[in-house]
Scaffold this motif. Structure first.
Motif, PDB file in Angstrom:
ATOM      1  N   ILE A  12      55.079  21.780  25.675  1.00 11.60           N
ATOM      2  CA  ILE A  12      54.440  20.482  25.470  1.00 11.60           C
ATOM      3  C   ILE A  12      54.644  20.059  24.019  1.00 11.60           C
ATOM      4  N   ASP A  13      55.238  18.891  23.842  1.00  9.04           N
ATOM      5  CA  ASP A  13      55.450  18.287  22.513  1.00  9.04           C
ATOM      6  C   ASP A  13      56.128  19.216  21.508  1.00  9.04           C
ATOM      7  N   GLY A  14      56.900  20.146  21.975  1.00 11.00           N
ATOM      8  CA  GLY A  14      57.586  21.076  21.078  1.00 11.00           C
ATOM      9  C   GLY A  14      56.643  22.035  20.364  1.00 11.00           C
ATOM     10  N   LYS A  15      55.368  22.081  20.797  1.00 13.84           N
ATOM     11  CA  LYS A  15      54.351  22.859  20.085  1.00 13.84           C
ATOM     12  C   LYS A  15      53.736  23.994  20.888  1.00 13.84           C
ATOM     13  N   TYR A  16      53.616  23.806  22.212  1.00 18.90           N
ATOM     14  CA  TYR A  16      52.850  24.748  23.022  1.00 18.90           C
ATOM     15  C   TYR A  16      53.647  25.155  24.261  1.00 18.90           C
ATOM     16  N   GLU A  17      53.895  26.452  24.394  1.00 17.48           N
ATOM     17  CA  GLU A  17      54.599  26.971  25.553  1.00 17.48           C
ATOM     18  C   GLU A  17      53.584  27.391  26.610  1.00 17.48           C
ATOM     19  N   ILE A  18      53.697  26.843  27.805  1.00 21.14           N
ATOM     20  CA  ILE A  18      52.783  27.155  28.894  1.00 21.14           C
ATOM     21  C   ILE A  18      53.027  28.584  29.370  1.00 21.14           C
ATOM     22  N   LEU A  19      51.945  29.352  29.490  1.00 16.27           N
ATOM     23  CA  LEU A  19      52.026  30.734  29.971  1.00 16.27           C
ATOM     24  C   LEU A  19      51.557  30.857  31.418  1.00 16.27           C
ATOM     25  N   SER A  20      50.432  30.202  31.741  1.00 16.14           N
ATOM     26  CA  SER A  20      49.896  30.272  33.104  1.00 16.14           C
ATOM     27  C   SER A  20      48.806  29.222  33.285  1.00 16.14           C
ATOM     28  N   LYS A  21      48.443  28.998  34.519  1.00 17.59           N
ATOM     29  CA  LYS A  21      47.335  28.099  34.833  1.00 17.59           C
ATOM     30  C   LYS A  21      46.048  28.909  34.840  1.00 17.59           C
ATOM     31  N   LEU A  22      45.014  28.411  34.169  1.00 18.26           N
ATOM     32  CA  LEU A  22      43.729  29.103  34.129  1.00 18.26           C
ATOM     33  C   LEU A  22      42.767  28.592  35.196  1.00 18.26           C
ATOM     34  N   ASN A  37      53.886  27.259  16.656  1.00 15.79           N
ATOM     35  CA  ASN A  37      53.758  27.260  15.188  1.00 15.79           C
ATOM     36  C   ASN A  37      52.967  28.446  14.669  1.00 15.79           C
ATOM     37  N   LEU A  38      51.886  28.787  15.374  1.00 13.29           N
ATOM     38  CA  LEU A  38      50.985  29.833  14.889  1.00 13.29           C
ATOM     39  C   LEU A  38      51.101  31.136  15.671  1.00 13.29           C
ATOM     40  N   ASN A  39      51.875  31.128  16.748  1.00  5.99           N
ATOM     41  CA  ASN A  39      52.067  32.305  17.590  1.00  5.99           C
ATOM     42  C   ASN A  39      50.728  32.916  18.024  1.00  5.99           C
ATOM     43  N   ARG A  40      49.857  32.060  18.553  1.00 12.10           N
ATOM     44  CA  ARG A  40      48.594  32.553  19.105  1.00 12.10           C
ATOM     45  C   ARG A  40      48.321  31.842  20.425  1.00 12.10           C
ATOM     46  N   ASP A  69      31.206  23.485  14.813  1.00 10.83           N
ATOM     47  CA  ASP A  69      31.795  24.703  14.260  1.00 10.83           C
ATOM     48  C   ASP A  69      30.751  25.796  14.418  1.00 10.83           C
ATOM     49  N   HIS A  70      30.802  26.459  15.561  1.00 11.91           N
ATOM     50  CA  HIS A  70      29.797  27.463  15.864  1.00 11.91           C
ATOM     51  C   HIS A  70      30.457  28.608  16.628  1.00 11.91           C
ATOM     52  N   PRO A  71      30.085  29.854  16.329  1.00 10.23           N
ATOM     53  CA  PRO A  71      30.728  30.998  16.990  1.00 10.23           C
ATOM     54  C   PRO A  71      30.527  31.056  18.504  1.00 10.23           C
ATOM     55  N   ALA A  72      29.530  30.382  19.048  1.00  8.23           N
ATOM     56  CA  ALA A  72      29.283  30.425  20.490  1.00  8.23           C
ATOM     57  C   ALA A  72      29.837  29.201  21.224  1.00  8.23           C
ATOM     58  N   VAL A  73      30.619  28.388  20.535  1.00  9.89           N
ATOM     59  CA  VAL A  73      31.222  27.203  21.149  1.00  9.89           C
ATOM     60  C   VAL A  73      32.734  27.279  20.946  1.00  9.89           C
ATOM     61  N   ALA A  74      33.477  27.058  22.024  1.00  8.52           N
ATOM     62  CA  ALA A  74      34.941  27.111  21.934  1.00  8.52           C
ATOM     63  C   ALA A  74      35.428  26.081  20.903  1.00  8.52           C
ATOM     64  N   ARG A  75      36.319  26.523  20.033  1.00  7.87           N
ATOM     65  CA  ARG A  75      36.831  25.687  18.933  1.00  7.87           C
ATOM     66  C   ARG A  75      37.973  24.795  19.427  1.00  7.87           C
ATOM     67  N   VAL A  76      37.941  23.525  19.012  1.00  8.99           N
ATOM     68  CA  VAL A  76      39.042  22.610  19.320  1.00  8.99           C
ATOM     69  C   VAL A  76      40.084  22.728  18.206  1.00  8.99           C
ATOM     70  N   ASP A  77      41.362  22.816  18.595  1.00  7.42           N
ATOM     71  CA  ASP A  77      42.447  22.923  17.618  1.00  7.42           C
ATOM     72  C   ASP A  77      43.223  21.623  17.461  1.00  7.42           C
ATOM     73  N   TYR A  78      43.324  20.839  18.550  1.00  7.78           N
ATOM     74  CA  TYR A  78      44.176  19.652  18.491  1.00  7.78           C
ATOM     75  C   TYR A  78      43.867  18.750  19.676  1.00  7.78           C
ATOM     76  N   TYR A  88      46.023  15.493  26.059  1.00  9.11           N
ATOM     77  CA  TYR A  88      45.662  16.903  26.206  1.00  9.11           C
ATOM     78  C   TYR A  88      44.802  17.349  25.034  1.00  9.11           C
ATOM     79  N   LEU A  89      44.004  18.354  25.304  1.00  4.82           N
ATOM     80  CA  LEU A  89      43.086  18.929  24.327  1.00  4.82           C
ATOM     81  C   LEU A  89      43.418  20.408  24.202  1.00  4.82           C
ATOM     82  N   VAL A  90      43.654  20.843  22.961  1.00  2.00           N
ATOM     83  CA  VAL A  90      43.985  22.240  22.713  1.00  2.00           C
ATOM     84  C   VAL A  90      42.751  22.939  22.146  1.00  2.00           C
ATOM     85  N   LEU A  91      42.353  24.009  22.805  1.00  6.71           N
ATOM     86  CA  LEU A  91      41.183  24.790  22.412  1.00  6.71           C
ATOM     87  C   LEU A  91      41.596  26.223  22.125  1.00  6.71           C
TER      88      LEU A  91
END
Length: 163
Positions: A12-22, A37-40, A69-78, A88-91
Protein backbone atom coordinates in the motif's frame (compact mmCIF):
# COMPACT_ATOMS: atom_id res chain seq x y z
CA UNK A 1 -18.53 -9.42 2.93
CA UNK A 2 -15.43 -7.35 2.04
CA UNK A 3 -15.72 -4.81 -0.77
CA UNK A 4 -11.92 -4.91 -1.00
CA UNK A 5 -9.47 -7.76 -0.86
CA UNK A 6 -5.77 -7.22 -0.49
CA UNK A 7 -3.53 -10.22 -0.84
CA UNK A 8 -0.39 -10.94 1.18
CA UNK A 9 2.63 -9.37 -0.50
CA UNK A 10 0.73 -6.41 -1.95
CA UNK A 11 2.11 -3.02 -0.93
CA UNK A 12 0.00 0.00 0.00
CA UNK A 13 1.40 3.37 -1.12
CA UNK A 14 4.91 1.94 -1.29
CA UNK A 15 4.95 1.93 2.54
CA UNK A 16 3.16 -1.12 3.94
CA UNK A 17 3.42 -4.74 2.83
CA UNK A 18 0.30 -6.77 3.61
CA UNK A 19 1.06 -9.92 5.62
CA UNK A 20 -2.41 -11.30 6.43
CA UNK A 21 -6.01 -10.42 7.17
CA UNK A 22 -6.77 -10.00 10.88
CA UNK A 23 -10.52 -9.51 10.78
CA UNK A 24 -13.45 -7.46 9.56
CA UNK A 25 -16.51 -5.64 10.80
CA UNK A 26 -19.52 -3.99 9.23
CA UNK A 27 -17.62 -1.07 7.73
CA UNK A 28 -13.97 -2.07 7.75
CA UNK A 29 -11.37 -4.78 7.33
CA UNK A 30 -8.09 -4.97 9.26
CA UNK A 31 -4.85 -6.35 7.88
CA UNK A 32 -1.56 -7.16 9.53
CA UNK A 33 1.23 -5.48 7.57
CA UNK A 34 4.89 -4.58 7.77
CA UNK A 35 6.07 -0.99 7.60
CA UNK A 36 8.75 -1.00 4.92
CA UNK A 37 10.37 2.17 6.31
CA UNK A 38 10.57 1.05 9.93
CA UNK A 39 10.51 -2.74 9.46
CA UNK A 40 7.88 -3.29 12.14
CA UNK A 41 4.47 -4.88 12.17
CA UNK A 42 1.40 -2.66 12.02
CA UNK A 43 -2.36 -3.09 11.71
CA UNK A 44 -4.04 -1.36 8.78
CA UNK A 45 -7.74 -0.62 8.96
CA UNK A 46 -9.47 0.00 5.63
CA UNK A 47 -13.07 0.81 4.81
CA UNK A 48 -15.28 -1.59 2.90
CA UNK A 49 -17.95 1.09 2.38
CA UNK A 50 -17.22 4.63 1.24
CA UNK A 51 -20.43 6.51 2.02
CA UNK A 52 -20.27 10.01 3.57
CA UNK A 53 -21.24 8.89 7.08
CA UNK A 54 -18.66 6.08 7.15
CA UNK A 55 -15.91 8.37 5.82
CA UNK A 56 -16.74 11.02 8.44
CA UNK A 57 -16.72 8.43 11.24
CA UNK A 58 -13.39 6.99 10.01
CA UNK A 59 -11.78 10.42 9.89
CA UNK A 60 -13.07 11.18 13.40
CA UNK A 61 -11.68 7.86 14.64
CA UNK A 62 -8.24 8.79 13.26
CA UNK A 63 -8.37 12.25 14.87
CA UNK A 64 -9.49 10.84 18.22
CA UNK A 65 -6.78 8.19 18.31
CA UNK A 66 -4.13 10.73 17.28
CA UNK A 67 -5.07 12.81 20.35
CA UNK A 68 -4.43 9.87 22.69
CA UNK A 69 -1.11 8.73 24.06
CA UNK A 70 -1.76 6.05 26.62
CA UNK A 71 -0.23 2.58 27.17
CA UNK A 72 -3.68 0.91 27.24
CA UNK A 73 -4.87 2.42 23.94
CA UNK A 74 -3.64 1.26 20.54
CA UNK A 75 -1.37 3.95 19.04
CA UNK A 76 -2.17 5.48 15.64
CA UNK A 77 0.85 5.76 13.32
CA UNK A 78 -0.62 7.20 10.13
CA UNK A 79 -3.84 8.15 8.37
CA UNK A 80 -3.89 8.36 4.59
CA UNK A 81 -5.58 7.37 1.39
CA UNK A 82 -4.54 4.99 -1.35
CA UNK A 83 -5.58 5.61 -4.94
CA UNK A 84 -6.39 1.93 -5.31
CA UNK A 85 -8.02 1.06 -1.95
CA UNK A 86 -9.17 4.36 -0.44
CA UNK A 87 -8.63 5.71 3.08
CA UNK A 88 -6.70 3.71 5.64
CA UNK A 89 -5.59 4.00 9.24
CA UNK A 90 -2.29 2.54 10.41
CA UNK A 91 -2.12 1.44 14.04
CA UNK A 92 0.53 -0.21 16.14
CA UNK A 93 0.10 -3.96 15.81
CA UNK A 94 -0.86 -5.48 19.16
CA UNK A 95 0.38 -9.04 19.63
CA UNK A 96 -1.92 -11.11 21.81
CA UNK A 97 -5.50 -12.35 21.97
CA UNK A 98 -8.79 -10.59 22.54
CA UNK A 99 -10.28 -10.42 26.01
CA UNK A 100 -13.24 -12.58 24.96
CA UNK A 101 -10.89 -15.47 24.22
CA UNK A 102 -8.86 -14.80 27.36
CA UNK A 103 -11.80 -14.98 29.79
CA UNK A 104 -12.80 -18.42 28.47
CA UNK A 105 -9.85 -19.73 30.44
CA UNK A 106 -9.67 -19.28 34.17
CA UNK A 107 -7.91 -16.06 35.16
CA UNK A 108 -6.08 -15.57 38.41
CA UNK A 109 -7.29 -12.78 40.66
CA UNK A 110 -3.98 -10.94 40.04
CA UNK A 111 -4.41 -11.15 36.25
CA UNK A 112 -8.07 -10.10 36.40
CA UNK A 113 -7.13 -7.06 38.53
CA UNK A 114 -4.27 -6.08 36.18
CA UNK A 115 -6.54 -6.30 33.13
CA UNK A 116 -9.33 -4.37 34.84
CA UNK A 117 -6.97 -1.61 35.96
CA UNK A 118 -5.40 -1.32 32.50
CA UNK A 119 -8.79 -1.12 30.78
CA UNK A 120 -10.14 1.43 33.26
CA UNK A 121 -6.97 3.49 32.94
CA UNK A 122 -7.33 3.54 29.14
CA UNK A 123 -11.04 4.41 29.31
CA UNK A 124 -10.26 7.23 31.78
CA UNK A 125 -7.61 8.61 29.39
CA UNK A 126 -10.21 8.58 26.61
CA UNK A 127 -12.79 10.33 28.77
CA UNK A 128 -10.24 12.94 29.84
CA UNK A 129 -9.97 13.83 26.11
CA UNK A 130 -13.79 13.77 25.72
CA UNK A 131 -13.61 10.55 23.71
CA UNK A 132 -16.19 7.87 24.40
CA UNK A 133 -15.39 4.49 22.88
CA UNK A 134 -19.01 3.66 22.04
CA UNK A 135 -18.34 -0.04 21.34
CA UNK A 136 -16.26 -1.28 24.26
CA UNK A 137 -16.57 -5.06 24.38
CA UNK A 138 -14.21 -8.01 24.94
CA UNK A 139 -13.35 -8.34 21.22
CA UNK A 140 -12.18 -4.69 21.20
CA UNK A 141 -9.64 -5.27 23.96
CA UNK A 142 -6.38 -7.02 23.09
CA UNK A 143 -4.57 -8.80 25.92
CA UNK A 144 -0.81 -8.58 25.53
CA UNK A 145 2.02 -10.56 27.09
CA UNK A 146 3.44 -7.48 28.83
CA UNK A 147 4.21 -7.78 32.52
CA UNK A 148 3.48 -4.06 33.03
CA UNK A 149 -0.15 -3.79 34.15
CA UNK A 150 -0.67 -0.56 32.15
CA UNK A 151 0.35 -2.30 28.94
CA UNK A 152 -1.39 -5.61 29.68
CA UNK A 153 -4.51 -4.59 27.74
CA UNK A 154 -4.89 -2.42 24.63
CA UNK A 155 -8.21 -0.86 23.69
CA UNK A 156 -8.91 -1.03 19.95
CA UNK A 157 -11.94 -0.70 17.66
CA UNK A 158 -12.83 2.97 18.10
CA UNK A 159 -14.92 3.08 14.91
CA UNK A 160 -18.08 4.35 16.62
CA UNK A 161 -16.39 6.64 19.11
CA UNK A 162 -17.84 10.14 19.20
CA UNK A 163 -15.37 12.80 20.17
Amino acid sequence: MDAITINPGEVIDGKYEILSKLGHGGTSVVYKARSLNLNREVAIKMLVRLDDETLKSFSLEAENLARLDHPAVARVDYFGSSDKWGPYLVLAYVEGCDLGDMVKSQLSIHEAVDLTLAILSGVAACHNRSIIHGNLKPSNIRVTTSTDWQERAKIVGFGRAPG
